[in-house]
Design a protein around this motif. Structure first.
Motif, PDB file in Angstrom:
ATOM      1  N   ASN A 135       0.827  -1.215   0.000  1.00  0.00           N
ATOM      2  CA  ASN A 135       0.000   0.000   0.000  1.00  0.00           C
ATOM      3  C   ASN A 135       0.859   1.262   0.000  1.00  0.00           C
ATOM      4  O   ASN A 135       0.542   2.240  -0.681  1.00  0.00           O
ATOM      5  N   ALA A 136       1.951   1.239   0.757  1.00  0.00           N
ATOM      6  CA  ALA A 136       2.865   2.388   0.781  1.00  0.00           C
ATOM      7  C   ALA A 136       3.514   2.582  -0.591  1.00  0.00           C
ATOM      8  O   ALA A 136       3.667   3.717  -1.061  1.00  0.00           O
ATOM      9  N   CYS A 178       2.195   1.707  -3.490  1.00  0.00           N
ATOM     10  CA  CYS A 178       1.144   2.244  -4.367  1.00  0.00           C
ATOM     11  C   CYS A 178       0.942   3.734  -4.120  1.00  0.00           C
ATOM     12  O   CYS A 178       0.781   4.513  -5.073  1.00  0.00           O
ATOM     13  N   LYS A 179       0.967   4.129  -2.866  1.00  0.00           N
ATOM     14  CA  LYS A 179       0.814   5.545  -2.525  1.00  0.00           C
ATOM     15  C   LYS A 179       1.984   6.349  -3.093  1.00  0.00           C
ATOM     16  O   LYS A 179       1.797   7.417  -3.686  1.00  0.00           O
ATOM     17  N   TYR A 180       3.190   5.821  -2.942  1.00  0.00           N
ATOM     18  CA  TYR A 180       4.385   6.478  -3.465  1.00  0.00           C
ATOM     19  C   TYR A 180       4.284   6.646  -4.985  1.00  0.00           C
ATOM     20  O   TYR A 180       4.574   7.711  -5.521  1.00  0.00           O
ATOM     21  N   SER A 209       1.571   6.730  -6.886  1.00  0.00           N
ATOM     22  CA  SER A 209       0.528   7.677  -7.273  1.00  0.00           C
ATOM     23  C   SER A 209       0.935   9.119  -6.979  1.00  0.00           C
ATOM     24  O   SER A 209       0.563  10.040  -7.715  1.00  0.00           O
ATOM     25  N   GLU A 210       1.717   9.339  -5.943  1.00  0.00           N
ATOM     26  CA  GLU A 210       2.163  10.692  -5.590  1.00  0.00           C
ATOM     27  C   GLU A 210       3.322  11.170  -6.473  1.00  0.00           C
ATOM     28  O   GLU A 210       3.589  12.369  -6.528  1.00  0.00           O
TER      29      GLU A 210
END
Length: 126
Positions: free
Chosen positions: A116-117, A119-121, A123-124
């Protein structure tokens, strides 16, 4: 514990391969699963029996495989992880063939928190 993890990895690999075949061909047959995974037909027969017993797949009278809802949850999760990791590795300069192999190794062992981290990285930082 190692045997349980290996069994879970095998389940995930087979369901992922079956979903990939469904996307590619529109159907799933044992012979195609064997070819995609590079395993023998008896190995596929053994594993598909286990997957049927767990309720992850069903087979019709012509031996075409259908992934059940519970099997699809696992297959989609693993395929998503594989594609996300492959694309990430390629984006940081890893050769595509190596990225695919490494994604296959990592997809099973990466914790949900780390995935999840990641994926967040991604997308950001698009």
């Amino acid at each position: 514990m190692k045997t349980e993890h290996r069994s879970e990895k095998t389940t995930e690999d087979y369901l992922e391969a079956m979903l990939m075949l469904k996307h590619q061909k529109g159907y799933i047959r044992s012979i195609d699963v064997a070819a995609l995974l590079g395993v023998t037909k008896p190995s596929v027969t053994y594993t598909t029996k286990r997957l049927k017993d767990k309720g992850y797949i069903i087979m019709d009278k012509d031996n075409y495989i259908t992934i059940t809802e519970s099997g699809m949850e696992i297959a989609e999760k693993i395929l998503n992880r594989h594609e996300t990791l492959t694309n990430f590795f390629i984006s940081i300069g890893v050769d595509p063939d190596i990225a695919i192999e490494d994604a296959c190794r990592v997809e099973h062992d990466l914790s949900p928190e780390t995935f999840n981290a990641l994926c967040k990285y991604i997308s950001e930082n698009k």
